[in-house]
Design a protein around this motif. Structure first.
Motif, mmCIF file in Angstrom:
data_model
loop_
_atom_site.group_PDB
_atom_site.id
_atom_site.type_symbol
_atom_site.label_atom_id
_atom_site.label_comp_id
_atom_site.label_asym_id
_atom_site.label_seq_id
_atom_site.Cartn_x
_atom_site.Cartn_y
_atom_site.Cartn_z
ATOM 1 N N ALA A 45 0.819 -1.210 0.000
ATOM 2 C CA ALA A 45 0.000 0.000 0.000
ATOM 3 C C ALA A 45 0.853 1.260 0.000
ATOM 4 C CB ALA A 45 -0.931 -0.013 1.214
ATOM 5 N N ALA A 46 1.921 1.273 0.783
ATOM 6 C CA ALA A 46 2.794 2.442 0.799
ATOM 7 C C ALA A 46 3.470 2.642 -0.552
ATOM 8 C CB ALA A 46 3.848 2.278 1.904
ATOM 9 N N ARG A 47 3.853 1.553 -1.234
ATOM 10 C CA ARG A 47 4.497 1.682 -2.544
ATOM 11 C C ARG A 47 3.503 2.176 -3.598
ATOM 12 N NH1 ARG A 47 9.317 0.187 -4.104
ATOM 13 N NH2 ARG A 47 9.639 -0.938 -2.138
ATOM 14 N N GLU A 48 2.290 1.695 -3.549
ATOM 15 C CA GLU A 48 1.279 2.179 -4.494
ATOM 16 C C GLU A 48 1.026 3.671 -4.308
ATOM 17 O OE1 GLU A 48 -2.152 -0.162 -3.821
ATOM 18 O OE2 GLU A 48 -1.419 -1.918 -4.908
ATOM 19 N N ALA A 49 0.892 4.098 -3.045
ATOM 20 C CA ALA A 49 0.626 5.510 -2.778
ATOM 21 C C ALA A 49 1.790 6.387 -3.219
ATOM 22 C CB ALA A 49 0.346 5.700 -1.285
ATOM 23 N N LEU A 50 3.018 5.929 -2.954
ATOM 24 C CA LEU A 50 4.172 6.724 -3.357
ATOM 25 C C LEU A 50 4.271 6.824 -4.882
ATOM 26 C CD1 LEU A 50 6.733 8.251 -2.632
ATOM 27 C CD2 LEU A 50 7.937 6.050 -2.532
ATOM 28 N N ALA A 51 4.019 5.731 -5.582
ATOM 29 C CA ALA A 51 4.063 5.775 -7.052
ATOM 30 C C ALA A 51 2.997 6.711 -7.604
ATOM 31 C CB ALA A 51 3.874 4.369 -7.606
ATOM 32 N N ALA A 52 1.825 6.704 -7.001
ATOM 33 C CA ALA A 52 0.752 7.593 -7.466
ATOM 34 C C ALA A 52 1.112 9.059 -7.233
ATOM 35 C CB ALA A 52 -0.547 7.245 -6.739
ATOM 36 N N LEU A 53 1.709 9.359 -6.045
ATOM 37 C CA LEU A 53 2.109 10.748 -5.774
ATOM 38 C C LEU A 53 3.179 11.213 -6.750
ATOM 39 C CD1 LEU A 53 2.267 10.852 -1.861
ATOM 40 C CD2 LEU A 53 0.569 11.932 -3.348
ATOM 41 N N LEU A 54 4.143 10.358 -7.054
ATOM 42 C CA LEU A 54 5.193 10.735 -7.994
ATOM 43 C C LEU A 54 4.641 10.925 -9.401
ATOM 44 C CD1 LEU A 54 8.014 8.339 -6.733
ATOM 45 C CD2 LEU A 54 7.912 10.829 -6.444
ATOM 46 N N SER A 55 3.713 10.072 -9.777
ATOM 47 C CA SER A 55 3.135 10.197 -11.118
ATOM 48 C C SER A 55 2.302 11.470 -11.242
ATOM 49 C CB SER A 55 2.272 8.983 -11.439
ATOM 50 O OG SER A 55 1.679 9.103 -12.721
ATOM 51 N N ASP A 56 1.536 11.770 -10.200
ATOM 52 C CA ASP A 56 0.737 12.993 -10.231
ATOM 53 C C ASP A 56 1.616 14.238 -10.274
ATOM 54 O OD1 ASP A 56 -1.514 11.455 -10.156
ATOM 55 O OD2 ASP A 56 -1.833 11.659 -7.984
ATOM 56 N N ALA A 57 2.796 14.141 -9.682
ATOM 57 C CA ALA A 57 3.708 15.280 -9.683
ATOM 58 C C ALA A 57 4.528 15.354 -10.964
ATOM 59 C CB ALA A 57 4.644 15.203 -8.478
ATOM 60 N N GLY A 58 4.281 14.441 -11.926
ATOM 61 C CA GLY A 58 5.007 14.447 -13.186
ATOM 62 C C GLY A 58 6.382 13.828 -13.081
ATOM 63 N N ARG A 59 6.673 13.138 -12.003
ATOM 64 C CA ARG A 59 7.978 12.500 -11.824
ATOM 65 C C ARG A 59 7.853 11.018 -12.185
ATOM 66 N NH1 ARG A 59 9.208 14.771 -5.781
ATOM 67 N NH2 ARG A 59 11.062 13.436 -6.004
ATOM 68 N N ASN A 60 7.593 10.797 -13.507
ATOM 69 C CA ASN A 60 7.285 9.438 -13.964
ATOM 70 C C ASN A 60 8.490 8.499 -13.876
ATOM 71 O OD1 ASN A 60 4.655 10.174 -14.527
ATOM 72 N ND2 ASN A 60 5.084 10.695 -16.678
ATOM 73 N N GLN A 61 9.658 9.003 -14.110
ATOM 74 C CA GLN A 61 10.831 8.129 -14.022
ATOM 75 C C GLN A 61 11.019 7.602 -12.598
ATOM 76 O OE1 GLN A 61 14.231 10.249 -15.592
ATOM 77 N NE2 GLN A 61 13.516 10.090 -17.729
ATOM 78 N N GLU A 62 10.844 8.482 -11.614
ATOM 79 C CA GLU A 62 10.942 8.027 -10.222
ATOM 80 C C GLU A 62 9.821 7.055 -9.897
ATOM 81 O OE1 GLU A 62 11.380 11.202 -7.411
ATOM 82 O OE2 GLU A 62 12.505 12.435 -8.841
ATOM 83 N N ALA A 63 8.646 7.333 -10.456
ATOM 84 C CA ALA A 63 7.520 6.435 -10.213
ATOM 85 C C ALA A 63 7.792 5.064 -10.820
ATOM 86 C CB ALA A 63 6.236 7.049 -10.795
ATOM 87 N N GLU A 64 8.354 5.035 -12.059
ATOM 88 C CA GLU A 64 8.674 3.744 -12.667
ATOM 89 C C GLU A 64 9.699 2.974 -11.822
ATOM 90 O OE1 GLU A 64 9.736 3.596 -16.748
ATOM 91 O OE2 GLU A 64 8.196 5.038 -17.395
ATOM 92 N N LYS A 65 10.674 3.673 -11.283
ATOM 93 C CA LYS A 65 11.666 3.002 -10.446
ATOM 94 C C LYS A 65 11.027 2.370 -9.221
ATOM 95 C CE LYS A 65 15.959 3.873 -7.944
ATOM 96 N NZ LYS A 65 16.986 4.904 -7.564
ATOM 97 N N VAL A 66 10.112 3.111 -8.597
ATOM 98 C CA VAL A 66 9.413 2.570 -7.421
ATOM 99 C C VAL A 66 8.609 1.335 -7.814
ATOM 100 C CG1 VAL A 66 7.615 3.067 -5.723
ATOM 101 C CG2 VAL A 66 9.355 4.787 -6.218
ATOM 102 N N LEU A 67 7.964 1.369 -8.989
ATOM 103 C CA LEU A 67 7.133 0.246 -9.417
ATOM 104 C C LEU A 67 7.996 -0.968 -9.811
ATOM 105 C CD1 LEU A 67 4.521 2.244 -11.515
ATOM 106 C CD2 LEU A 67 4.153 1.111 -9.319
ATOM 107 N N ARG A 68 9.124 -0.725 -10.441
ATOM 108 C CA ARG A 68 9.980 -1.858 -10.807
ATOM 109 C C ARG A 68 10.499 -2.577 -9.552
ATOM 110 N NH1 ARG A 68 11.241 -1.856 -16.193
ATOM 111 N NH2 ARG A 68 10.837 0.106 -17.314
ATOM 112 N N ILE A 69 10.864 -1.798 -8.541
ATOM 113 C CA ILE A 69 11.286 -2.425 -7.278
ATOM 114 C C ILE A 69 10.133 -3.211 -6.672
ATOM 115 C CG2 ILE A 69 12.085 -1.967 -4.925
ATOM 116 C CD1 ILE A 69 13.569 0.476 -6.015
#
Length: 343
Positions: A196-220
């Motif tokens: 749940a924490a990883r999903e929320a963090l990826a969503a916050l990064l994606s909403d902020a336009g930080r897609n590369q960081e979001a992809e890294k979180v999702l790959r991990i």
């Protein structure tokens, strides 16, 4: 004593005179017989002399003056009795030193002395039961009393991560995304498998336009929890958004056997397959999505396009009709469907 001394002196004098004189001729037998009574008398006088000495020693002394009184100091040892201690745990103590009391003995103190001697050694009195119980049970109580230890349990990493996740949700509702994102990162550091924490963090990064960081979180997340299908779906959408359609399809296909594969998952894969012109596979994915959730009109439109691309116009018209009946199409798609049905 004077008689014995005189006798012994006389004997010594006779022996000296006898030694200085010339040795006389041996006396006749009669002379020896007359000397025997003298030694017998000496033997009788010795016991009498001893008797006289003893009588002189025990002869009563003359009485003292009337005003004088003989005082004899006697010391009477009076020992203080010690309390009787239970045999369960007898205390080891040194015996009390005797108390010396000076007593002036006199002719009238015989009875007092007997009473004092009697009181010096009183009979042993039984100790009260309460005292005995206290002594005997004290050691047992100490042995049985459990040691009270106050231990403060430390939270596990998972519990600490949960706490930070809940606080992050509070900040998200309050619009404080930065503070929420910091807490979510801490939660994932403590527990990388916190989904749940990883999903929320990826969503916050994606909403902020930080897609590369979001992809890294999702790959991990996919590496840590490969059975969680949401990571593959979110990663595929970010890949498709940046134009990596094949990569997005690969991500979805690899996560197909995970938990959480729902109708949206199949519909997303079907739409990507349409872009890659893999129509038969796209039709199958749309059919699975609509079987699970037949309501969305856009999915019926996608199914109609995949069927029409294969020359299945009748089946495509039927799919367009279902999309129009759903009533939830955007305006642009609604016009497209009406045009297809008018042909």
């Amino acid at each position: 004593m004077s008689i014995i001394n005189q006798t012994l002196r006389a004997l010594d004098a006779r022996q000296t005179d006898r030694a200085t004189r010339r040795t006389p001729p041996p006396p006749p037998v009669g002379a020896k017989r007359r000397r025997t009574p003298l030694w017998g008398a000496v033997a009788l006088l010795l016991p009498l002399a001893g008797l006289g000495v003893w009588l002189a020693a025990v002869r009563p002394q003359p009485p003292h003056a009337a005003g004088e009184r003989r005082v004899e100091m006697r010391s009477v040892a009076v020992s203080v009795p010690r309390p009787v201690v239970s045999s369960a745990q007898p205390p080891v103590k040194a015996p009390a030193a005797p108390i010396v009391v000076a007593h002036h003995a006199g002719p009238t103190d015989a009875k007092r002395e007997k009473k004092r001697l009697a009181s010096a050694n009183p009979p042993k009195q039984p100790e009260p039961a309460a005292a005995i119980a206290t002594v005997s049970m004290s050691g047992h109580a100490v042995a049985q009393q459990p040691a009270i230890r106050k231990e403060v349990s430390q939270p596990t990493p998972r519990e600490a991560a949960d706490e930070r996740y809940r606080k992050a949700l509070t900040f998200i509702r309050a619009g404080q995304a930065d503070r929420a994102r910091a807490l979510l990162e801490e939660a994932l550091t403590l527990s990388p498998g916190h989904v749940a924490a990883r999903e929320a963090l990826a969503a916050l990064l994606s909403d902020a336009g930080r897609n590369q960081e979001a992809e890294k979180v999702l790959r991990i997340g996919r590496a840590v929890s490969p059975e969680h299908a949401w990571f593959a779906l979110s990663l595929a959408r970010l890949q498709a958004a940046r134009g990596d359609t094949e990569g997005a399809v690969a991500s979805l296909q690899s996560g197909m056997g995970g938990r959480g594969v729902d109708a949206d998952y199949h519909a997303t894969l079907a739409a990507l397959l349409v872009q890659l012109k893999q129509y038969p596979d796209a039709v199958r994915q749309y059919e699975q999505a609509l079987e699970m959730q037949p309501g969305p009109g856009t999915w019926w439109v996608g199914l109609g396009l995949a069927l029409a691309a294969q020359g299945k116009n009748d089946e495509a018209r039927s799919a367009y009709r279902r999309a129009h009946m759903a009533g939830n199409l955007p305006d642009t798609l609604e016009e497209f469907v009406r045009a297809k049905l008018a042909d």
